[in-house]
Design a protein around this motif. Structure first.
Motif, mmCIF file in Angstrom:
data_model
loop_
_atom_site.group_PDB
_atom_site.id
_atom_site.type_symbol
_atom_site.label_atom_id
_atom_site.label_comp_id
_atom_site.label_asym_id
_atom_site.label_seq_id
_atom_site.Cartn_x
_atom_site.Cartn_y
_atom_site.Cartn_z
ATOM 1 N N LYS A 178 41.846 -15.026 -1.680
ATOM 2 C CA LYS A 178 40.500 -14.781 -2.224
ATOM 3 C C LYS A 178 40.541 -14.087 -3.585
ATOM 4 C CE LYS A 178 38.197 -14.464 2.296
ATOM 5 N NZ LYS A 178 37.372 -13.629 3.188
ATOM 6 N N SER A 179 41.412 -14.562 -4.457
ATOM 7 C CA SER A 179 41.543 -13.914 -5.758
ATOM 8 C C SER A 179 42.047 -14.895 -6.803
ATOM 9 C CB SER A 179 42.539 -12.746 -5.661
ATOM 10 O OG SER A 179 42.763 -12.163 -6.928
ATOM 11 N N PRO A 180 41.501 -14.819 -8.022
ATOM 12 C CA PRO A 180 42.158 -15.526 -9.120
ATOM 13 C C PRO A 180 43.567 -14.959 -9.298
ATOM 14 C CG PRO A 180 39.978 -14.718 -9.765
ATOM 15 C CD PRO A 180 40.307 -14.078 -8.461
ATOM 16 N N VAL A 181 44.460 -15.758 -9.815
ATOM 17 C CA VAL A 181 45.853 -15.323 -9.938
ATOM 18 C C VAL A 181 45.965 -14.063 -10.788
ATOM 19 C CG1 VAL A 181 48.146 -15.963 -10.789
ATOM 20 C CG2 VAL A 181 46.747 -17.653 -9.561
ATOM 21 N N ASP A 182 45.203 -13.982 -11.874
ATOM 22 C CA ASP A 182 45.332 -12.827 -12.775
ATOM 23 C C ASP A 182 44.732 -11.549 -12.205
ATOM 24 O OD1 ASP A 182 42.670 -13.513 -12.977
ATOM 25 O OD2 ASP A 182 42.616 -13.564 -15.162
ATOM 26 N N LYS A 183 44.070 -11.626 -11.062
ATOM 27 C CA LYS A 183 43.505 -10.439 -10.425
ATOM 28 C C LYS A 183 44.325 -9.965 -9.222
ATOM 29 C CE LYS A 183 39.801 -10.349 -13.098
ATOM 30 N NZ LYS A 183 39.577 -9.263 -14.090
ATOM 31 N N ILE A 184 45.385 -10.683 -8.885
ATOM 32 C CA ILE A 184 46.234 -10.264 -7.770
ATOM 33 C C ILE A 184 46.943 -8.968 -8.145
ATOM 34 C CG2 ILE A 184 48.275 -10.866 -6.403
ATOM 35 C CD1 ILE A 184 47.449 -13.808 -6.699
ATOM 36 N N PRO A 185 46.905 -7.940 -7.284
ATOM 37 C CA PRO A 185 47.505 -6.643 -7.612
ATOM 38 C C PRO A 185 49.020 -6.652 -7.437
ATOM 39 C CG PRO A 185 46.544 -6.566 -5.420
ATOM 40 C CD PRO A 185 46.221 -7.924 -5.969
ATOM 41 N N THR A 186 49.744 -6.968 -8.489
ATOM 42 C CA THR A 186 51.195 -7.184 -8.386
ATOM 43 C C THR A 186 52.036 -5.923 -8.603
ATOM 44 O OG1 THR A 186 51.276 -7.796 -10.728
ATOM 45 C CG2 THR A 186 50.968 -9.577 -9.135
#
Length: 262
Positions: free
Chosen positions: A38-46
Motif C-alpha cells: 500500500k505504498s508508492p515505491v519512493d515512500k517505502i521506509p527503507t
C-alpha cells in the motif's frame, strides 16, 4: 550457500514498519517478500531496513492499494514485473539472486465476497489473473525459480478450518482451487510448504473479525512458497511463524519461511 526466505502480507508497510523491523531482528531471513504494501515505491521506509543490513530492494508499488516488494540482505537485481490480466495493479515483482535463482512475488486478487463473476467483478479479476499466470508459465516455462506470495487461495481441505463450510466461500471454492492447480502444473511448481509439512491443519491467515483469533483458530493457508521442480528438493525447514499474528497492530497474515540449499 543456503538462504532463508520469508513471505508476508503486511497490510501496509508504512503502518506496520515496526513489526517488519521486529521480524527482521528476531527471525533474520535473508530475503523477505511483502505483499499489500500500500505504498508508492519512493515512500517505502527503507532506512530502518538498511540499518539492519537489508540494503537491497526491488518493488512495485502504488498509492493506498496492492504493492509488492522484495527486501534482501543478499545482492539482488530487478527481474521485472508483469501486470497479469491487465488490471493496472501493482501485484507482481521479480528479483534474481547472484546464484541465478529468480524469486517471483505475487499478490493475487482477493476476489470479493461472492464466488460468481457474473455478479462480482472482483471474482472475475481473480480468475483472470490466475488464467494469465497459467498461460504465461505455459509460454515461458520457469527454471531455477521460487514463487511466493499471498495467492489468496487455500487449496487443500486441511488448509482451512472447515472444508465443507468454506466450499462456497471465496478462497476455497472448487473453481479457485482448480485454477490454482492449473497455475502450479503449468510452471512445474512444487508446493514447498506442503512438501515439508505434508500432514495436518496449517494456516497463515486469521480474520480481524474474530474476537480471539488464536482460540477460535478459524484460519486459512492463503500464503505460499513454491519452487520449480529443478530446485524444489533443496527447500526445507518450512514453517509458519504463527505468533506474529498476535503482535501489536498486526497484519491478519503470519509470515511463512523456507530455507533453500542452493
Amino acid at each position: 550457500m543456503p538462504f532463508t526466505l520469508a513471505t508476508w502480507n503486511i497490510n501496509s508497510v508504512r503502518l506496520r514498519e515496526p513489526i517488519v523491523l521486529k521480524l527482521l531482528q528476531e527471525e533474520a531471513p535473508d530475503v523477505l517478500c511483502l505483499q499489500e504494501c500500500k505504498s508508492p515505491v519512493d515512500k517505502i521506509p527503507t532506512e530502518g531496513f538498511a540499518a539492519l543490513g537489508y540494503t537491497h530492494m526491488v518493488a512495485n508499488g502504488q498509492k493506498g492499494y496492492n504493492g509488492v516488494m522484495i527486501l534482501s540482505r543478499l545482492p539482488i537485481v530487478d527481474a521485472g514485473r508483469h501486470d497479469f490480466a491487465n488490471l493496472g495493479h501493482a501485484r507482481h515483482v521479480a528479483a534474481r539472486l547472484e546464484n541465478g535463482v529468480t524469486i517471483h512475488n505475487h499478490y493475487v486478487p482477493a476476489g470479493g465476497d461472492k464466488p460468481d463473476r457474473e455478479v462480482n467483478e472482483k471474482f472475475g479479476q481473480k480468475l483472470d489473473y490466475l488464467t494469465d499466470m497459467r498461460d504465461d508459465f505455459h509460454a515461458n516455462r520457469p527454471e531455477r525459480s521460487i514463487l511466493v506470495g499471498d495467492l489468496n487461495i487455500a487449496p487443500r481441505e486441511d488448509d482451512v478450518w472447515d472444508h465443507k463450510k468454506l466450499l462456497k466461500v471465496v478462497s476455497h471454492t472448487p473453481i479457485e482451487v482448480e485454477a490454482l492447480a492449473e497455475v502450479q502444473e503449468s510452471g512445474n511448481w512444487v508446493d514447498v510448504t506442503r512438501a515439508n509439512i505434508p500432514e495436518g491443519k496449517l494456516y497463515s491467515w486469521w480474520s480481524y473479525r474474530a474476537r480471539d483469533w488464536d482460540v477460535a483458530d478459524k484460519g486459512r493457508r492463503l500464503d505460499h512458497v513454491w519452487a520449480t521442480t529443478d530446485i524444489a528438493a533443496s527447500g526445507h525447514s518450512s514453517r509458519v511463524v504463527r505468533h506474529v499474528r498476535g503482535w501489536e497492530k498486526p497484519s491478519d497474515h503470519a509470515p511463512i519461511f523456507a530455507t533453500f540449499d542452493l
